[in-house]
Enzyme design. Structure first.
Site, PDB file in Angstrom:
ATOM      1  N   LYS A 129      34.603  43.687  23.994  1.00 56.81           N
ATOM      2  CA  LYS A 129      35.602  44.755  24.034  1.00 56.81           C
ATOM      3  C   LYS A 129      36.962  44.078  24.086  1.00 56.81           C
ATOM      4  O   LYS A 129      37.317  43.440  25.074  1.00 56.81           O
ATOM      5  CB  LYS A 129      35.401  45.664  25.240  1.00 56.81           C
ATOM      6  CG  LYS A 129      36.436  46.784  25.317  1.00 56.81           C
ATOM      7  CD  LYS A 129      36.164  47.704  26.495  1.00 56.81           C
ATOM      8  CE  LYS A 129      37.235  48.796  26.520  1.00 56.81           C
ATOM      9  NZ  LYS A 129      38.106  48.727  27.685  1.00 56.81           N
ATOM     10  N   GLY A 190      43.212  54.104  33.948  1.00 51.96           N
ATOM     11  CA  GLY A 190      43.160  54.409  35.368  1.00 51.96           C
ATOM     12  C   GLY A 190      43.978  55.598  35.811  1.00 51.96           C
ATOM     13  O   GLY A 190      44.015  55.914  37.005  1.00 51.96           O
ATOM     14  N   ALA A 216      39.841  55.092  28.368  1.00 43.49           N
ATOM     15  CA  ALA A 216      41.010  55.108  29.252  1.00 43.49           C
ATOM     16  C   ALA A 216      41.530  56.524  29.495  1.00 43.49           C
ATOM     17  O   ALA A 216      41.699  57.313  28.562  1.00 43.49           O
ATOM     18  CB  ALA A 216      42.151  54.248  28.724  1.00 43.49           C
ATOM     19  N   GLY A 217      41.757  56.824  30.763  1.00 40.30           N
ATOM     20  CA  GLY A 217      42.373  58.083  31.155  1.00 40.30           C
ATOM     21  C   GLY A 217      41.422  59.237  31.366  1.00 40.30           C
ATOM     22  O   GLY A 217      41.844  60.306  31.816  1.00 40.30           O
ATOM     23  N   ASN A 238      35.348  54.586  33.682  1.00 43.35           N
ATOM     24  CA  ASN A 238      35.230  53.662  34.804  1.00 43.35           C
ATOM     25  C   ASN A 238      35.847  54.258  36.070  1.00 43.35           C
ATOM     26  O   ASN A 238      35.144  54.677  36.991  1.00 43.35           O
ATOM     27  CB  ASN A 238      35.865  52.322  34.457  1.00 43.35           C
ATOM     28  CG  ASN A 238      35.666  51.254  35.526  1.00 43.35           C
ATOM     29  OD1 ASN A 238      36.057  50.115  35.353  1.00 43.35           O
ATOM     30  ND2 ASN A 238      35.036  51.575  36.636  1.00 43.35           N
TER      31      ASN A 238
END
Length: 303
Positions: A129, A190, A216-217, A238
């Site tokens: 990644k 995040g 992301a987000g 995550n």
């Protein structure tokens, strides 16, 4: 050097998956004419999960199992590449999951390539990644260095999954460079702010010839469902799982939301209408007109 995790993936144990009570024919991915593929490998789950920010490695492991994910990403900077330490994060990745090392923290293409090579030597996987994020405030991906790194990595035999801005032109360039997917951001890493780039992601989905993985987000299961509904092939989550009050339960919720969103997309989710007034789903005009004297209490009805 002994490998702890390999690219060879098992057929997931039904006890590990939220949909384990259903037959193979009931699974929205298995046996479907458009299974989720990356570089020729078929994966049952369209949810990818990260390993950062968990309170402990055991909590991370249990959350990964609950998510039903086949692919788990880990920052190479967090891995004990010398394998000298005890309790390394890789020791807690469930057996059979496909490891996706990432180059988080890389400032430019050269550093990303160096990290990727170290990771390949340590883990035996050519999957990577790609992340090049020189701005510490936003962790926004550097488009120029990301494209440059992608070209170098593809030439070096890597299967590249690049984290990128939600830019349809850049996504096309990354695909042309030989990337196996494109991974546009929904919002800042995040931030848990959801799909702030929805329109751009939809444009990427419409033209991409490789899987689109929203990364992301994504802050809630509803965000994952939304991404899947608009046609994304997968999502990577995550922070929203790791910092939840109950990460294991949240991982399961994301698994179910991803499945539901994909099912809605395949079912032909209706687009929002342009009308500014309501439109009844069950008009009663014809029915009322057929009732002699109308109905009591309704216009035209009896008293």
């Amino acid at each position: 050097m002994t490998q702890r995790v390999t690219e060879v993936r098992r057929e997931p144990d039904k006890s590990d998956h939220p949909e384990s009570d259903h037959s193979e024919s009931d699974h929205p991915e298995r046996g479907h004419p458009d299974p989720f593929r990356i570089a020729g490998t078929v994966y049952a789950s369209r949810l990818l999960v990260g390993t950062g920010k968990f309170a402990s490695h055991p909590v991370m492991r249990d959350s990964l199992v609950a998510s039903g994910a086949d692919i788990v990403t880990v920052a190479l900077r967090r891995v004990d590449l010398s394998r000298a330490g005890e309790g390394d994060v890789l020791d807690f990745v469930p057996a059979g999951m496909t490891l996706l090392p990432n180059t988080s923290g890389a400032q430019d293409a050269a550093e990303a390539l160096r990290l990727a090579r170290l990771g390949r030597a340590a883990t035996g996987t050519s999957l990577v990644k790609l992340e090049v994020t020189p701005d510490p405030r936003t962790l926004a991906p550097d488009p120029i260095e990301t494209l440059r790194a992608a070209e170098l990595m593809v030439a070096d035999g890597f299967t590249v999954l690049p984290y990128c801005s939600a830019d349809p032109v850049l996504a096309r360039r990354l695909e042309e460079a030989g990337c196996a997917t494109v991974m546009p951001l929904g919002s800042w890493i995040g931030s848990n702010r959801g799909l702030r780039t929805r329109d751009a992601i939809e444009a990427i989905v419409e033209t991409a010839g490789v899987p689109v993985v929203v990364d992301a987000g994504i802050g809630a299961p509803s965000d994952a469902a939304e991404a899947m509904e608009i046609g994304a092939d997968a999502v990577l989550v995550n922070t929203a799982i790791a910092i939840a009050a109950d990460p294991v339960a949240m991982a399961r919720a994301f698994a179910l939301a991803t499945i539901a969103g994909r099912m809605a997309h395949l079912a032909g989710r209706p687009r929002a209408g342009s009308a500014t007034v309501a439109e009844a789903s069950s008009p009663l005009t014809g029915f009322l007109g057929a009732v002699p004297g109308g109905l009591p209490g309704l216009p035209g009805g009896g008293g």
